[in-house]
Write a protein that holds these residues in place. Structure first.
Motif, PDB file in Angstrom:
ATOM      1  N   SER A  23      -9.512 -50.351 -38.288  1.00 20.34           N
ATOM      2  CA  SER A  23      -8.072 -50.344 -38.061  1.00 20.34           C
ATOM      3  C   SER A  23      -7.591 -48.978 -37.592  1.00 20.34           C
ATOM      4  N   MET A  33      -7.914 -47.929 -33.844  1.00 22.51           N
ATOM      5  CA  MET A  33      -6.790 -48.381 -33.029  1.00 22.51           C
ATOM      6  C   MET A  33      -5.501 -47.677 -33.426  1.00 22.51           C
ATOM      7  N   SER A  86      -3.807 -45.251 -30.804  1.00 16.17           N
ATOM      8  CA  SER A  86      -2.536 -45.639 -30.177  1.00 16.17           C
ATOM      9  C   SER A  86      -1.439 -44.613 -30.467  1.00 16.17           C
ATOM     10  N   TRP A 138      -3.511 -57.650 -39.559  1.00  2.49           N
ATOM     11  CA  TRP A 138      -4.264 -57.207 -38.384  1.00  2.49           C
ATOM     12  C   TRP A 138      -4.494 -58.336 -37.388  1.00  2.49           C
ATOM     13  N   ALA A 149      -2.999 -57.740 -33.270  1.00  2.00           N
ATOM     14  CA  ALA A 149      -3.768 -57.619 -32.019  1.00  2.00           C
ATOM     15  C   ALA A 149      -3.081 -58.289 -30.833  1.00  2.00           C
ATOM     16  N   TYR A 167       0.192 -56.424 -29.783  1.00  2.00           N
ATOM     17  CA  TYR A 167      -0.071 -55.207 -29.016  1.00  2.00           C
ATOM     18  C   TYR A 167      -0.418 -55.539 -27.567  1.00  2.00           C
ATOM     19  N   ALA A 168      -1.247 -56.566 -27.383  1.00  2.00           N
ATOM     20  CA  ALA A 168      -1.676 -56.949 -26.035  1.00  2.00           C
ATOM     21  C   ALA A 168      -0.482 -57.337 -25.181  1.00  2.00           C
ATOM     22  N   PRO A 228       3.515 -55.036 -33.909  1.00  2.00           N
ATOM     23  CA  PRO A 228       2.179 -54.557 -34.263  1.00  2.00           C
ATOM     24  C   PRO A 228       2.165 -53.187 -34.929  1.00  2.00           C
ATOM     25  N   GLY A 260       0.280 -53.109 -38.268  1.00  2.00           N
ATOM     26  CA  GLY A 260      -0.868 -52.209 -38.325  1.00  2.00           C
ATOM     27  C   GLY A 260      -0.849 -51.273 -39.506  1.00  2.00           C
ATOM     28  N   THR A 275      -7.494 -52.944 -29.248  1.00  2.00           N
ATOM     29  CA  THR A 275      -6.983 -53.962 -30.167  1.00  2.00           C
ATOM     30  C   THR A 275      -8.109 -54.792 -30.783  1.00  2.00           C
ATOM     31  N   TYR A 331      -8.839 -54.220 -34.481  1.00  2.00           N
ATOM     32  CA  TYR A 331      -8.044 -54.903 -35.502  1.00  2.00           C
ATOM     33  C   TYR A 331      -8.716 -56.206 -35.936  1.00  2.00           C
TER      34      TYR A 331
END
Length: 429
Positions: free
Chosen positions: A241, A244, A248, A309, A313, A316-317, A335, A339, A406, A409
């Motif tokens: 985790s 990411m 990020s 989590w 993912a 975030y995408a 996210p 997260g 991602t 996650y």
């Protein structure tokens, strides 16, 4: 000579009149921890422009340079904290990491800045694990996840403050002054912290008080937690985790400048707002759910983060692929919150994998794995992927580099689903 004060065991939290003040001061120190840790993310663009560093080199500066001593010294310092004054250790640590942050502002080469960031890591090695242990001795088990969640507000608030303050100061003056300002502020906080935070009796709220327990040897304490499957699963899951998470936090400000043509100050305010709102919601949600659901079923301390989590993912995408920064803002909120849900429940669970007089070493062992992998690899790995994708995606390489991250996650969620099976068996009341 030990500075630990002896107090009469007291199981009534109402009689700890100063515990909220202590929690507030611990939160402030943790906020400065993350201001100093994350400010380099918003300053990456002007540093790169002046020093000519690549994305992967900046990733090393934000990750390995900090993580090398931060993780390596964390366990021996925690072992010392199990035997000596946690408050003195934290006071010294705060002074060190703040001082080295200020020194970052006087560097003129990449190598000098790398060394100064290593110094920040040396100081921060003594900041977190002793705090976890202190909170466990100021708050009973039924309130512990929420107390640890409040403490963990320092992550989103400190990160947001570091990004916002760093962006404003760097825009008005330059990146060096930003380091100096936040560093000196932390140095001024250190004596205030030492004045008002005192050592509580260790293990005062545990089923079996440990006031007279023998001081744990380092390898004995380490052996207690490393024999438990839950420890490894929680540690490596959190590490995935954190790859990411830290990656990020560091790279999204640069992504905003490259992909949406934001100015440094615009990126600072945009992302600090996301971190502040989404981060605080996520940390509090995790602490609340951990206390409420974990009281009935220990497995929920792992299942709550796993579910968060899995949801984070795809959110975030969608945010990363959005052509509109306005849409991306709202998509990133979810996210960012999800997260950080893991912090309260997982940190509380780690406290119960060892007896009270071994807790700081247990926490530091968890942090060693989480931070060595998460901080050490997160920013560097995403920077390395970005460099590799430049030829194909040019300025958009960071977008797809963070998107690839991602997947960590998903890996974290799988490990926590497995951990939920053994957590009840490994639990120490």
């Amino acid at each position: 000579m030990s500075d630990v004060t002896t107090q009469t065991a007291d199981t009534s939290p109402a009689k700890d009149a100063n515990r909220n003040l202590v929690l507030a001061l611990l939160f402030i120190v943790y906020t400065f921890n993350f201001i100093d840790r994350q400010i380099i993310g918003i300053l990456a663009a002007p540093i790169q422009a002046e020093l000519g560093a690549s994305d992967s080199e900046m990733g090393l500066l934000g990750g390995l340079a900090f993580a090398l001593f931060y993780t390596g010294l964390g366990i021996p310092i925690a072992w010392l904290a199990d035997r000596w004054s946690r408050t003195w250790i934290m006071t010294i640590a705060l002074t060190l990491w703040s001082g080295f942050t200020a020194i970052c502002g006087f560097t003129t080469t990449y190598a000098q800045l790398f060394l100064a960031r290593m110094g920040v890591g040396v100081g921060e090695a003594g900041g977190v694990a002793p705090s976890y242990s202190l909170i466990s001795d100021y708050f009973p088990p039924k309130e512990r996840a929420r107390a640890l969640a409040i403490y963990s507000f320092g992550i989103p608030i400190g990160s947001a403050a570091g990004i916002a303050l760093g962006g404003v100061v760097a825009s008005l003056v330059d990146w060096r002054v930003a380091f100096i300002v936040v560093g000196l502020a932390g140095v001024l906080i250190a004596p205030i912290f030492r004045t008002f935070v005192r050592e509580p009796q260790r293990g005062r709220y545990d089923t079996k008080p440990t006031a007279d327990a023998p001081r744990a040897g380092f390898f004995k304490a380490l052996g207690v937690v490393t024999r438990k499957p839950s420890f490894w699963l929680l540690s490596f899951g959190a590490s995935c985790s954190s790859i990411m998470g830290y990656g990020s936090f560091f790279w999204i400000p640069s992504f905003l400048q490259r992909s949406y043509d934001f100015s440094l100050q615009e990126a600072a305010f945009f992302y600090s707002a996301i971190l502040l709102v989404g981060g605080v919601i996520g940390v509090w949600l995790g602490g609340m759910l951990g206390d409420k659901l974990g009281a009935k079923r220990r497995a929920m301390f792992a299942l709550v983060p796993a579910c968060a989590w899995i949801l984070a993912a795809p959110c975030y995408a969608l945010g990363l692929l959005s052509p509109s920064p306005t849409v991306a803002f709202f998509l990133f909120l979810a996210p960012t919150a999800l997260g950080l849900v893991w912090l309260g429940p997982v940190i509380a669970a780690v406290q119960h994998l060892a007896p009270a007089h071994m807790r700081t070493t247990a926490s530091a062992s968890f942090l060693f794995i989480n931070n060595l992998i998460g901080i050490g690899l997160g920013t560097y790995l995403l920077g390395l992927i970005s460099d590799a994708l430049v030829e194909r995606f040019a300025e958009e390489s960071l977008r797809y580099s963070i998107l690839a991250g991602t997947g960590f996650y998903v890996a974290a969620a799988i490990l926590y689903l497995i951990a939920s099976r053994s957590l009840k068996r490994d639990w120490v009341d």
